[in-house]
Scaffold this active site. Structure first.
Site, short mmCIF file in Angstrom:
data_model
loop_
_atom_site.label_atom_id
_atom_site.label_comp_id
_atom_site.label_asym_id
_atom_site.label_seq_id
_atom_site.Cartn_x
_atom_site.Cartn_y
_atom_site.Cartn_z
N CYS A 1 39.93 49.25 39.49
CA CYS A 1 40.97 48.23 39.61
C CYS A 1 41.46 48.14 41.05
O CYS A 1 41.41 49.13 41.78
CB CYS A 1 42.17 48.55 38.72
SG CYS A 1 41.85 48.54 36.96
N ASP A 2 41.97 46.97 41.40
CA ASP A 2 42.62 46.82 42.70
C ASP A 2 43.63 45.67 42.59
O ASP A 2 43.36 44.67 41.91
CB ASP A 2 41.61 46.50 43.80
CG ASP A 2 42.25 46.63 45.18
OD1 ASP A 2 42.37 47.77 45.66
OD2 ASP A 2 42.66 45.60 45.74
N SER A 3 44.77 45.84 43.24
CA SER A 3 45.83 44.82 43.16
C SER A 3 46.30 44.41 44.55
O SER A 3 46.38 45.25 45.45
CB SER A 3 47.04 45.35 42.39
OG SER A 3 46.71 45.71 41.08
#
Length: 197
Positions: A70-72
């Site tokens: 994941c990456d935000s």
């Protein structure tokens, strides 16, 4: 048939807590992928590429696992905010963010090794920030919390006090959209309940 080991390719304690709350115990393997290698100006595309790179880096250590990367990032007025590099940068960002509406993008990459499949999706949530004072910003940055988060705030922490409204998935803002994860698992032929502990 036994379900594959669920691996979280992230150092984020918030993501791990979200999975635990949803009944999914994960093996945590931090990717240590160098994010500076990826230079993309579109926030949705950026988080998907980064999520995939993180998952792929960790996947090399497994053969029969389900790996989630994941990456935000937060975009406010077309400016992309990852984690701030210093308290001073966090204060400046908050001064720009207050009273504004930002878009929080979280890329989700799921590598299904047993079936040799990979899915990459992006969760998008609108975030309306309160018009906080300089004093509140300085005090918040002094807690250290915003220095660990994309967009300089933790919805599940003190930063939640400064968010007036969300449009979309709230867990996406914490770093992992649980509804999106469920749909991705279904698309790969699993049921989320298969991973309940």
């Amino acid at each position: 048939m036994l379900n594959p080991t669920f691996v979280l390719a992230s150092a984020s304690p918030a993501r791990r807590r979200l999975l635990q709350t949803a009944g999914i115990e994960s093996v945590v393997k931090v990717s240590d992928f160098d994010e500076s290698q990826v230079q993309i100006n579109d926030p949705g595309e950026l988080v998907q590429v980064l999520a995939l790179r993180k998952a792929e880096t960790v996947a090399e250590q497994f053969t029969e696992a389900l790996i989630l990367g994941c990456d935000s990032v937060l975009a406010v007025n077309s400016e992309i905010y990852g984690k701030p590099e210093s308290p001073e940068q966090a204060i400046t960002r908050w001064q720009k963010m207050r009273g504004q509406t930002g878009i929080l993008y979280t890329g989700h990459a799921l590598i299904d090794q047993p079936h040799n499949k990979t899915l990459v999706k992006c969760g998008i949530t609108e975030v309306k920030f309160a018009n906080v004072s300089d004093r509140e910003i300085t005090a918040y940055v002094a807690t250290g919390e915003p220095l660990k988060c994309a967009g300089c705030f933790a919805l599940e922490g003190k930063g939640g006090l400064f968010v007036e409204k969300l449009v979309g998935c709230h867990t996406n803002v914490i770093g992992l959209s649980l509804p999106l994860l469920r749909n991705m698992l279904i698309e790969l032929g699993y049921t989320v309940t298969d991973f309940w502990q």
